[in-house]
Structure formats: structure tokens, C-alpha cells
Motif scaffolding. Structure first.
Motif, PDB file in Angstrom:
ATOM      1  N   ALA A  90       0.843  -1.204   0.000  1.00  0.00           N
ATOM      2  CA  ALA A  90       0.000   0.000   0.000  1.00  0.00           C
ATOM      3  C   ALA A  90       0.875   1.250   0.000  1.00  0.00           C
ATOM      4  O   ALA A  90       0.604   2.217  -0.730  1.00  0.00           O
ATOM      5  CB  ALA A  90      -0.949  -0.003   1.194  1.00  0.00           C
ATOM      6  N   ALA A  91       1.938   1.243   0.795  1.00  0.00           N
ATOM      7  CA  ALA A  91       2.872   2.368   0.822  1.00  0.00           C
ATOM      8  C   ALA A  91       3.578   2.514  -0.523  1.00  0.00           C
ATOM      9  O   ALA A  91       3.793   3.632  -1.004  1.00  0.00           O
ATOM     10  CB  ALA A  91       3.878   2.190   1.951  1.00  0.00           C
ATOM     11  N   ALA A  92       3.926   1.401  -1.138  1.00  0.00           N
ATOM     12  CA  ALA A  92       4.551   1.447  -2.464  1.00  0.00           C
ATOM     13  C   ALA A  92       3.589   2.043  -3.480  1.00  0.00           C
ATOM     14  O   ALA A  92       3.992   2.870  -4.312  1.00  0.00           O
ATOM     15  CB  ALA A  92       4.989   0.047  -2.893  1.00  0.00           C
ATOM     16  N   ALA A  93       2.324   1.660  -3.432  1.00  0.00           N
ATOM     17  CA  ALA A  93       1.324   2.218  -4.352  1.00  0.00           C
ATOM     18  C   ALA A  93       1.204   3.722  -4.144  1.00  0.00           C
ATOM     19  O   ALA A  93       1.159   4.490  -5.120  1.00  0.00           O
ATOM     20  CB  ALA A  93      -0.029   1.531  -4.159  1.00  0.00           C
ATOM     21  N   ALA A  94       1.161   4.163  -2.885  1.00  0.00           N
ATOM     22  CA  ALA A  94       1.061   5.602  -2.597  1.00  0.00           C
ATOM     23  C   ALA A  94       2.299   6.336  -3.116  1.00  0.00           C
ATOM     24  O   ALA A  94       2.185   7.413  -3.727  1.00  0.00           O
ATOM     25  CB  ALA A  94       0.895   5.820  -1.101  1.00  0.00           C
ATOM     26  N   HIS A  95       3.470   5.764  -2.903  1.00  0.00           N
ATOM     27  CA  HIS A  95       4.713   6.357  -3.396  1.00  0.00           C
ATOM     28  C   HIS A  95       4.673   6.482  -4.918  1.00  0.00           C
ATOM     29  O   HIS A  95       5.039   7.511  -5.481  1.00  0.00           O
ATOM     30  CB  HIS A  95       5.900   5.495  -2.950  1.00  0.00           C
ATOM     31  N   LEU A  96       4.227   5.437  -5.576  1.00  0.00           N
ATOM     32  CA  LEU A  96       4.168   5.447  -7.042  1.00  0.00           C
ATOM     33  C   LEU A  96       3.176   6.478  -7.562  1.00  0.00           C
ATOM     34  O   LEU A  96       3.419   7.111  -8.598  1.00  0.00           O
ATOM     35  CB  LEU A  96       3.812   4.052  -7.561  1.00  0.00           C
ATOM     36  N   VAL A  97       2.068   6.661  -6.872  1.00  0.00           N
ATOM     37  CA  VAL A  97       1.099   7.685  -7.277  1.00  0.00           C
ATOM     38  C   VAL A  97       1.774   9.056  -7.240  1.00  0.00           C
ATOM     39  O   VAL A  97       1.527   9.905  -8.103  1.00  0.00           O
ATOM     40  CB  VAL A  97      -0.164   7.643  -6.387  1.00  0.00           C
ATOM     41  N   THR A  99       4.650   9.800  -8.137  1.00  0.00           N
ATOM     42  CA  THR A  99       5.483  10.043  -9.316  1.00  0.00           C
ATOM     43  C   THR A  99       4.724  10.789 -10.408  1.00  0.00           C
ATOM     44  O   THR A  99       5.343  11.414 -11.265  1.00  0.00           O
ATOM     45  CB  THR A  99       6.050   8.727  -9.904  1.00  0.00           C
ATOM     46  N   PHE A 100       3.395  10.758 -10.352  1.00  0.00           N
ATOM     47  CA  PHE A 100       2.608  11.448 -11.367  1.00  0.00           C
ATOM     48  C   PHE A 100       2.634  12.968 -11.187  1.00  0.00           C
ATOM     49  O   PHE A 100       2.149  13.702 -12.051  1.00  0.00           O
ATOM     50  CB  PHE A 100       1.174  10.914 -11.401  1.00  0.00           C
ATOM     51  N   LEU A 101       3.223  13.435 -10.081  1.00  0.00           N
ATOM     52  CA  LEU A 101       3.404  14.873  -9.883  1.00  0.00           C
ATOM     53  C   LEU A 101       4.199  15.506 -11.021  1.00  0.00           C
ATOM     54  O   LEU A 101       4.083  16.700 -11.270  1.00  0.00           O
ATOM     55  CB  LEU A 101       4.116  15.144  -8.560  1.00  0.00           C
ATOM     56  N   LYS A 128       4.167   4.445 -17.096  1.00  0.00           N
ATOM     57  CA  LYS A 128       4.208   2.998 -16.853  1.00  0.00           C
ATOM     58  C   LYS A 128       3.986   2.672 -15.387  1.00  0.00           C
ATOM     59  O   LYS A 128       3.653   1.556 -15.027  1.00  0.00           O
ATOM     60  CB  LYS A 128       5.481   2.360 -17.381  1.00  0.00           C
ATOM     61  N   ASN A 129       4.116   3.681 -14.529  1.00  0.00           N
ATOM     62  CA  ASN A 129       3.875   3.449 -13.108  1.00  0.00           C
ATOM     63  C   ASN A 129       2.419   3.118 -12.814  1.00  0.00           C
ATOM     64  O   ASN A 129       2.114   2.602 -11.742  1.00  0.00           O
ATOM     65  CB  ASN A 129       4.340   4.635 -12.270  1.00  0.00           C
ATOM     66  N   VAL A 130       1.521   3.381 -13.766  1.00  0.00           N
ATOM     67  CA  VAL A 130       0.127   2.942 -13.611  1.00  0.00           C
ATOM     68  C   VAL A 130       0.107   1.427 -13.404  1.00  0.00           C
ATOM     69  O   VAL A 130      -0.614   0.917 -12.541  1.00  0.00           O
ATOM     70  CB  VAL A 130      -0.725   3.343 -14.839  1.00  0.00           C
ATOM     71  N   LEU A 132       2.584  -0.430 -12.262  1.00  0.00           N
ATOM     72  CA  LEU A 132       3.190  -0.764 -10.971  1.00  0.00           C
ATOM     73  C   LEU A 132       2.240  -0.458  -9.811  1.00  0.00           C
ATOM     74  O   LEU A 132       2.212  -1.200  -8.830  1.00  0.00           O
ATOM     75  CB  LEU A 132       4.511  -0.027 -10.800  1.00  0.00           C
ATOM     76  N   VAL A 133       1.467   0.623  -9.921  1.00  0.00           N
ATOM     77  CA  VAL A 133       0.471   0.926  -8.892  1.00  0.00           C
ATOM     78  C   VAL A 133      -0.536  -0.222  -8.812  1.00  0.00           C
ATOM     79  O   VAL A 133      -0.871  -0.711  -7.728  1.00  0.00           O
ATOM     80  CB  VAL A 133      -0.256   2.262  -9.167  1.00  0.00           C
ATOM     81  N   CYS A 134      -1.019  -0.664  -9.967  1.00  0.00           N
ATOM     82  CA  CYS A 134      -1.991  -1.763  -9.993  1.00  0.00           C
ATOM     83  C   CYS A 134      -1.372  -3.055  -9.455  1.00  0.00           C
ATOM     84  O   CYS A 134      -2.043  -3.823  -8.753  1.00  0.00           O
ATOM     85  CB  CYS A 134      -2.532  -1.964 -11.403  1.00  0.00           C
ATOM     86  N   ALA A 135      -0.106  -3.288  -9.759  1.00  0.00           N
ATOM     87  CA  ALA A 135       0.579  -4.473  -9.228  1.00  0.00           C
ATOM     88  C   ALA A 135       0.651  -4.403  -7.709  1.00  0.00           C
ATOM     89  O   ALA A 135       0.362  -5.386  -7.014  1.00  0.00           O
ATOM     90  CB  ALA A 135       1.985  -4.577  -9.818  1.00  0.00           C
ATOM     91  N   ALA A 136       1.007  -3.246  -7.175  1.00  0.00           N
ATOM     92  CA  ALA A 136       1.083  -3.091  -5.722  1.00  0.00           C
ATOM     93  C   ALA A 136      -0.293  -3.282  -5.091  1.00  0.00           C
ATOM     94  O   ALA A 136      -0.423  -3.923  -4.050  1.00  0.00           O
ATOM     95  CB  ALA A 136       1.662  -1.719  -5.370  1.00  0.00           C
TER      96      ALA A 136
END
Length: 148
Positions: A90-97, A99-101, A128-130, A132-136
Motif C-alpha cells: 500500500a505504501a509502495a502504491a502511494a509512493h508510485l502515485v 510520481t505522477f506529480l 508505466k507506473n500505472v 506498478l500501482v496496480c501491481a502493488a
């Protein structure tokens, strides 16, 4: 081609094996990527140093990249180890989100001529982090789906 009983049995066994391995492999691969990228930031060899600075222009100091690297290392270790089981992905998903900044703070780095459909290499790298977010998120829900 007809499905012979032996043929279906092999496919069923392969599907069962893949179902058992897919999410652990996803968690492990996310963890290894986090470790790798984190270490690069900590040792000062990250190719995204300028991108991070452009994305977080309000944060000043030489401490930003190493601090981000240590966060990624901790997340990577937690993902590889599998603990805390839900919090780490969950923290990884939040971190990856986060990156869209780059699309907000440094759109010229992500888009050609301000056109969201004409991404630069950096824009594609971030988009492409979309996946990775879905994977997390899939790893977060893994325990719940396994119990049902």
C-alpha cells in the motif's frame, strides 16, 4: 485440435501453479525494483535525480535524493520479506502515485508541446507506473482473495 484428458490436466496443473506463484513473484519483483532504484539514489548514481528535483521544486537540499532512496530501500526490503503484508505494498502504491506529480510540476519534461497524448520518454517512464500501482494494489488484496 481436441482437448484430451491428459492435455487438459497439464493445463490445469500449469494454471494452478501459476496462480500460486503469480502474486508472490509480483511482490518479490516490486521489492527488487524498489531496492535497486533506492540504492542508486543513496549512492548518488540515479538517472532520475534531475527529474525528482523538477518534480519536487519546493523541497531544497542535498538530502532529498538519499532520503527518498532510503525510503525505497525500506519499502523494497518490506516487499521482499513480505512484512508488513498489506502496509508495504500500500505504501509502495502511494509512493508510485506521487510520481505522477511530474505531469503537474514539470509537464514540459513529460509531454511534447503540452499534449498529454504526445509523451516524452520521461512521460512514458512515469506513465508505466500505472501498471506498478496496480501491481502493488493486487499484492495488497492478495491475502484477502487467497482466504476466500
Amino acid at each position: 485440435m481436441t482437448n484430451t484428458p491428459g492435455h487438459v490436466g497439464v493445463l490445469d496443473r500449469a494454471e494452478t501453479l501459476l496462480a500460486r506463484l503469480a502474486l508472490p513473484c509480483l511482490r518479490l519483483s516490486l521489492g527488487l525494483v524498489y531496492l535497486w532504484f533506492g540504492v542508486l539514489k543513496v549512492v548518488g548514481r540515479s538517472p532520475v535525480a534531475d527529474l525528482v528535483q523538477a518534480t519536487l521544486p519546493w523541497v531544497h537540499g542535498d538530502w532529498l535524493l538519499p532520503a527518498l532512496g532510503w525510503v525505497e530501500i525500506v519499502l523494497g526490503i518490506a516487499l521482499v520479506v513480505g512484512r508488513p503484508r498489506r502496509l508495504a505494498p500500500a505504501a509502495a502504491a502511494a509512493h508510485l502515485v506521487g510520481t505522477f506529480l511530474v505531469f503537474v510540476e514539470a509537464p514540459a519534461l513529460a509531454m511534447s508541446d503540452g499534449n498529454v497524448l504526445l509523451l516524452t520518454t520521461t512521460g512514458e517512464f512515469v506513465l508505466k507506473n500505472v501498471v506498478l500501482v496496480c501491481a502493488a494494489l493486487a499484492v495488497v488484496g492478495w491475502g484477502r482473495t487467497a482466504r476466500h
